[in-house]
Design a protein around this motif. Structure first.
Motif, PDB file in Angstrom:
ATOM      1  N   PRO A   1       0.980  -1.326   0.075  1.00  0.00           N
ATOM      2  CA  PRO A   1       0.048   0.109  -0.170  1.00  0.00           C
ATOM      3  C   PRO A   1       0.887   1.483   0.107  1.00  0.00           C
ATOM      4  O   PRO A   1       0.525   2.187  -0.565  1.00  0.00           O
ATOM      5  CB  PRO A   1      -0.911  -0.078   1.502  1.00  0.00           C
ATOM      6  CG  PRO A   1      -0.069  -1.096   2.254  1.00  0.00           C
ATOM      7  CD  PRO A   1       0.686  -1.987   1.301  1.00  0.00           C
ATOM      8  N   ILE A   2       2.083   1.272   0.759  1.00  0.00           N
ATOM      9  CA  ILE A   2       2.993   2.490   0.501  1.00  0.00           C
ATOM     10  C   ILE A   2       3.082   2.920  -0.821  1.00  0.00           C
ATOM     11  O   ILE A   2       3.111   4.038  -1.202  1.00  0.00           O
ATOM     12  CB  ILE A   2       4.103   2.373   1.317  1.00  0.00           C
ATOM     13  CG1 ILE A   2       3.736   2.164   3.074  1.00  0.00           C
ATOM     14  CG2 ILE A   2       5.217   3.251   1.151  1.00  0.00           C
ATOM     15  CD1 ILE A   2       5.135   1.582   3.676  1.00  0.00           C
ATOM     16  N   ARG A   3       3.699   1.826  -1.645  1.00  0.00           N
ATOM     17  CA  ARG A   3       3.914   2.153  -2.898  1.00  0.00           C
ATOM     18  C   ARG A   3       2.614   2.650  -3.869  1.00  0.00           C
ATOM     19  O   ARG A   3       2.938   3.314  -4.526  1.00  0.00           O
ATOM     20  CB  ARG A   3       4.778   1.045  -3.620  1.00  0.00           C
ATOM     21  CG  ARG A   3       6.258   0.815  -2.868  1.00  0.00           C
ATOM     22  CD  ARG A   3       6.941   0.489  -3.971  1.00  0.00           C
ATOM     23  NE  ARG A   3       8.178   0.302  -3.512  1.00  0.00           N
ATOM     24  CZ  ARG A   3       9.400  -0.397  -3.995  1.00  0.00           C
ATOM     25  NH1 ARG A   3       9.319  -0.702  -5.132  1.00  0.00           N
ATOM     26  NH2 ARG A   3      10.523  -0.825  -3.300  1.00  0.00           N
ATOM     27  N   ARG A   4       1.710   1.916  -3.658  1.00  0.00           N
ATOM     28  CA  ARG A   4       0.194   2.274  -4.322  1.00  0.00           C
ATOM     29  C   ARG A   4      -0.117   3.594  -3.950  1.00  0.00           C
ATOM     30  O   ARG A   4      -0.533   4.411  -4.904  1.00  0.00           O
ATOM     31  CB  ARG A   4      -0.604   1.103  -4.059  1.00  0.00           C
ATOM     32  CG  ARG A   4      -0.226  -0.231  -4.680  1.00  0.00           C
ATOM     33  CD  ARG A   4      -1.430  -1.217  -4.246  1.00  0.00           C
ATOM     34  NE  ARG A   4      -1.052  -2.420  -5.118  1.00  0.00           N
ATOM     35  CZ  ARG A   4      -1.952  -3.425  -4.884  1.00  0.00           C
ATOM     36  NH1 ARG A   4      -3.078  -3.548  -4.090  1.00  0.00           N
ATOM     37  NH2 ARG A   4      -1.780  -4.722  -5.597  1.00  0.00           N
ATOM     38  N   PHE A   5      -0.098   3.835  -2.847  1.00  0.00           N
ATOM     39  CA  PHE A   5      -0.630   5.290  -2.369  1.00  0.00           C
ATOM     40  C   PHE A   5       0.166   6.478  -2.790  1.00  0.00           C
ATOM     41  O   PHE A   5      -0.354   7.240  -3.522  1.00  0.00           O
ATOM     42  CB  PHE A   5      -0.939   5.261  -0.868  1.00  0.00           C
ATOM     43  CG  PHE A   5      -2.291   4.671  -0.386  1.00  0.00           C
ATOM     44  CD1 PHE A   5      -3.380   5.186  -1.059  1.00  0.00           C
ATOM     45  CD2 PHE A   5      -2.049   3.518   0.549  1.00  0.00           C
ATOM     46  CE1 PHE A   5      -4.458   4.404  -0.510  1.00  0.00           C
ATOM     47  CE2 PHE A   5      -3.240   3.074   0.653  1.00  0.00           C
ATOM     48  CZ  PHE A   5      -4.428   3.458   0.394  1.00  0.00           C
TER      49      PHE A   5
END
Length: 139
Positions: free
Chosen positions: A25-29
């Motif tokens: 989620p860090i990279r997606r957000f």
């Protein structure tokens, strides 16, 4: 050697798996905030519109829940059957180290040959652990 020591490398690998999962989620957000992806790009998983650097942590996570499942099973059987040996524990730590190396190669410079060599070696370690288990069970 207490047989529960086989669970330390297991617990470490589980922790590492969760640390990699957090990267998804860090990279997606981060990519979404920069306008590189939109929610629809993930409707059916990761589409061809998702940049490789954004998709990579998810692929590494999937790798950490595939073959390591066999590692977990072998460790559990070693414990339940009381066949844990120092060699088995050493192999379990080696497997953990190789899985860390595989993930780090994947997430950083991603050289396919290096990644494959570490992946293949880690699979041979699980096979060696399985062999140790079979030998101990046949005693």
């Amino acid at each position: 050697m207490p047989r529960h020591t086989i669970f330390w490398p297991v617990l470490c690998l589980v922790l590492w798996t969760f640390l990699v999962l957090v990267q998804v989620p860090i990279r997606r957000f981060h990519a979404a905030f920069k306008g590189r992806v939109v929610a629809a790009d993930f409707r059916c998983g990761e589409s061809e519109y998702v940049p490789a650097d954004v998709a990579l942590p998810n692929r590494v996570f999937m790798n950490l829940v595939e073959v390591p499942t066999l590692f977990y099973v072998v460790c559990l059987i070693l414990y339940v059957t009381g066949t844990v040996t120092p060699a088995c524990v050493a192999l379990a730590w080696l497997y953990f180290a190789l899985r860390i190396a595989h993930s780090l190669i994947y997430l950083t410079y991603n050289h396919v040959v290096h990644r494959f060599a570490v992946f293949a070696t880690s699979n041979l370690v699980v096979l060696a652990m399985l062999t140790c288990l079979a030998v101990r069970l046949s005693d």
